[in-house]
Write an enzyme that holds these catalytic residues in place. Structure first.
Site, PDB file in Angstrom:
ATOM      1  N   SER A 179      50.971  31.255  36.556  1.00 32.59           N
ATOM      2  CA  SER A 179      51.825  31.673  35.422  1.00 32.59           C
ATOM      3  C   SER A 179      52.931  30.652  35.273  1.00 32.59           C
ATOM      4  O   SER A 179      53.248  29.916  36.227  1.00 32.59           O
ATOM      5  CB  SER A 179      52.441  33.040  35.741  1.00 32.59           C
ATOM      6  N   TYR A 221      56.656  39.367  40.997  1.00 31.71           N
ATOM      7  CA  TYR A 221      55.580  38.696  40.257  1.00 31.71           C
ATOM      8  C   TYR A 221      55.775  37.179  40.339  1.00 31.71           C
ATOM      9  O   TYR A 221      54.824  36.440  40.601  1.00 31.71           O
ATOM     10  CB  TYR A 221      55.602  39.164  38.793  1.00 31.71           C
TER      11      TYR A 221
HETATM   12  P1  NAD Z   1      45.075  41.441  30.847  1.00 32.83           P
HETATM   13  O1  NAD Z   1      45.761  42.647  31.354  1.00 32.83           O
HETATM   14  O2  NAD Z   1      44.580  41.438  29.446  1.00 32.83           O
HETATM   15  O3  NAD Z   1      43.873  41.040  31.814  1.00 32.83           O
HETATM   16  C1  NAD Z   1      43.959  41.236  33.212  1.00 32.83           C
HETATM   17  C2  NAD Z   1      42.625  41.790  33.682  1.00 32.83           C
HETATM   18  O4  NAD Z   1      42.669  41.879  35.104  1.00 32.83           O
HETATM   19  C3  NAD Z   1      42.345  43.193  33.128  1.00 32.83           C
HETATM   20  O5  NAD Z   1      41.044  43.270  32.586  1.00 32.83           O
HETATM   21  C4  NAD Z   1      42.485  44.078  34.352  1.00 32.83           C
HETATM   22  O6  NAD Z   1      41.656  45.233  34.305  1.00 32.83           O
HETATM   23  C5  NAD Z   1      42.084  43.120  35.456  1.00 32.83           C
HETATM   24  N1  NAD Z   1      42.567  43.544  36.768  1.00 32.83           N
HETATM   25  C6  NAD Z   1      43.798  43.981  37.127  1.00 32.83           C
HETATM   26  N2  NAD Z   1      43.805  44.324  38.417  1.00 32.83           N
HETATM   27  C7  NAD Z   1      42.577  44.084  38.904  1.00 32.83           C
HETATM   28  C8  NAD Z   1      41.961  44.259  40.156  1.00 32.83           C
HETATM   29  N3  NAD Z   1      42.621  44.763  41.211  1.00 32.83           N
HETATM   30  N4  NAD Z   1      40.668  43.900  40.293  1.00 32.83           N
HETATM   31  C9  NAD Z   1      39.966  43.423  39.233  1.00 32.83           C
HETATM   32  N5  NAD Z   1      40.480  43.262  38.024  1.00 32.83           N
HETATM   33  C10 NAD Z   1      41.773  43.587  37.853  1.00 32.83           C
HETATM   34  O7  NAD Z   1      46.147  40.275  31.032  1.00 32.83           O
HETATM   35  P2  NAD Z   1      45.977  38.685  31.083  1.00 32.83           P
HETATM   36  O8  NAD Z   1      47.246  38.145  30.572  1.00 32.83           O
HETATM   37  O9  NAD Z   1      44.719  38.234  30.493  1.00 32.83           O
HETATM   38  O10 NAD Z   1      45.977  38.452  32.666  1.00 32.83           O
HETATM   39  C11 NAD Z   1      45.146  37.483  33.285  1.00 32.83           C
HETATM   40  C12 NAD Z   1      45.968  36.640  34.238  1.00 32.83           C
HETATM   41  O11 NAD Z   1      46.890  35.874  33.482  1.00 32.83           O
HETATM   42  C13 NAD Z   1      46.789  37.429  35.247  1.00 32.83           C
HETATM   43  O12 NAD Z   1      46.667  36.814  36.524  1.00 32.83           O
HETATM   44  C14 NAD Z   1      48.208  37.285  34.732  1.00 32.83           C
HETATM   45  O13 NAD Z   1      49.163  37.394  35.762  1.00 32.83           O
HETATM   46  C15 NAD Z   1      48.139  35.906  34.132  1.00 32.83           C
HETATM   47  N6  NAD Z   1      49.205  35.578  33.173  1.00 32.83           N
HETATM   48  C16 NAD Z   1      49.292  36.244  31.980  1.00 32.83           C
HETATM   49  C17 NAD Z   1      50.312  35.890  31.092  1.00 32.83           C
HETATM   50  C18 NAD Z   1      50.476  36.573  29.737  1.00 32.83           C
HETATM   51  O14 NAD Z   1      51.428  36.219  29.011  1.00 32.83           O
HETATM   52  N7  NAD Z   1      49.599  37.505  29.353  1.00 32.83           N
HETATM   53  C19 NAD Z   1      51.209  34.881  31.419  1.00 32.83           C
HETATM   54  C20 NAD Z   1      51.068  34.238  32.640  1.00 32.83           C
HETATM   55  C21 NAD Z   1      50.060  34.580  33.503  1.00 32.83           C
END
Ligand code: NAD
Length: 263
Positions: A140, A153
């Site tokens: 992130s 986080y």
């Molecule tokens: P999202 O919530 O749309 O997708 C995350 C997915 O991970 C979901 O489908 C959820 O069900 C799954 N998940 C959560 N816990 C889990 C577990 N224990 N086992 C298996 N699956 C699990 O959000 P996203 O933004 O697509 O997140 C993906 C990654 O991106 C994450 O690591 C998040 O920290 C990172 N991220 C997101 C952002 C943002 O702005 N959305 C920014 C920086 C980093």
């Protein structure tokens, strides 16, 4: 073969049912890879598209190491190889140190960090047998520049950047490249959408999020999941054959520092 042609390669994506993981699974499959996603919550809305792209989906809670291992072993056993692992599943945790309990710390660190380490560990023997591989971890912008509202986080994602560098150093000899992407703020993700929904004025909150990233502010939008997926496809493919241990920020410059005031 173009450097981004992933034909004949097997890829596993955790957290592949939503947001960045779903866009990544689709992009890897469109580049030719056989893709297996695992997610704690599968979504019926993905079924048609995943079927068209032959993306296999299974329920997998990455904090359960037996389930994580089964996902990775299963993909490798059914195709005879493992080339790409995207450790993407993640959860947010907002709150100050005096508010965070042990179970919240464990859930955040177990999902965002422990599962990434063990994902790498479980992938190593398969990738060695395949002659090498590429692992991409979703960190992130908080992994590059910690934030005051979500210190735990931020700690988890800074650790993912460190883990990526350490393990990249250890496994280059196996021709296994390990990189991470540092996205944010990303639209069309449940993490972002649920955060905005929890605010008194979601559209004002979205504007504040966009304003905190200089390119997002200039373009008037957040990063898209597909823009993050494109970086993952690059890191997974032969174009990045000499790239390991890097953290690519796809955050509109958010982690560079305090942005100038917009005029
Ligand atoms: P999202 O919530 O749309 O997708 C995350 C997915 O991970 C979901 O489908 C959820 O069900 C799954 N998940 C959560 N816990 C889990 C577990 N224990 N086992 C298996 N699956 C699990 O959000 P996203 O933004 O697509 O997140 C993906 C990654 O991106 C994450 O690591 C998040 O920290 C990172 N991220 C997101 C952002 C943002 O702005 N959305 C920014 C920086 C980093």
């Amino acid at each position: 073969m173009t450097p981004n042609d992933l034909s004949g390669r097997t890829a596993v994506v955790t957290g592949g049912a939503s947001g960045i993981g779903r866009a990544t699974a689709v992009a890897l499959a469109e580049a030719g890879a056989r893709v297996f996603i695992g997610d704690v919550q599968l979504r019926t809305e993905n079924e048609e598209r995943f079927q068209t792209l032959s993306i296999e989906q299974s329920v997998c809670d990455v904090t359960d190491l037996g389930q994580l291992r089964s996902l990775i072993d299963g993909a490798a056993e059914s195709t005879g190889r493992l080339d790409i692992l995207v450790n993407n599943a993640g959860v947010v945790l907002v709150g100050q140190a005096d508010e965070i309990g042990e179970s919240e710390w464990d859930r955040c660190l177990d999902t965002n960090l422990k599962a990434v380490f063990f994902g790498v560990k479980f992938a190593l023997p398969h990738m060695r047998r395949s002659g090498g591989g590429a692992i991409v971890n979703t960190a992130s912008n908080a992994g590059l520049l910690p934030r005051a509202h979500d210190p735990v986080y931020s700690i988890s994602k800074q650790a993912v950047v460190g883990l990526t560098r350490s393990l990249a150093l250890c496994h280059s000899k196996d021709r296994i490249r390990i990189n991470c992407v540092c996205p944010g703020p990303v639209s069309e993700t449940e993490i972002m959408d649920s955060d905005l929904r929890s605010q008194a004025d979601p559209s004002a909150a979205a504007e504040r999020v966009i304003a905190a990233s200089p390119l997002a502010a200039a373009l008037g939008r957040m990063v898209s999941p597909e823009e993050v997926a494109a970086a993952v496809v690059y890191l997974a493919g032969d174009a990045a054959m000499m790239v390991t241990g890097t953290a690519i920020a796809i955050d509109g410059g958010k982690s560079l520092g305090v942005p100038p005031a917009m005029t």
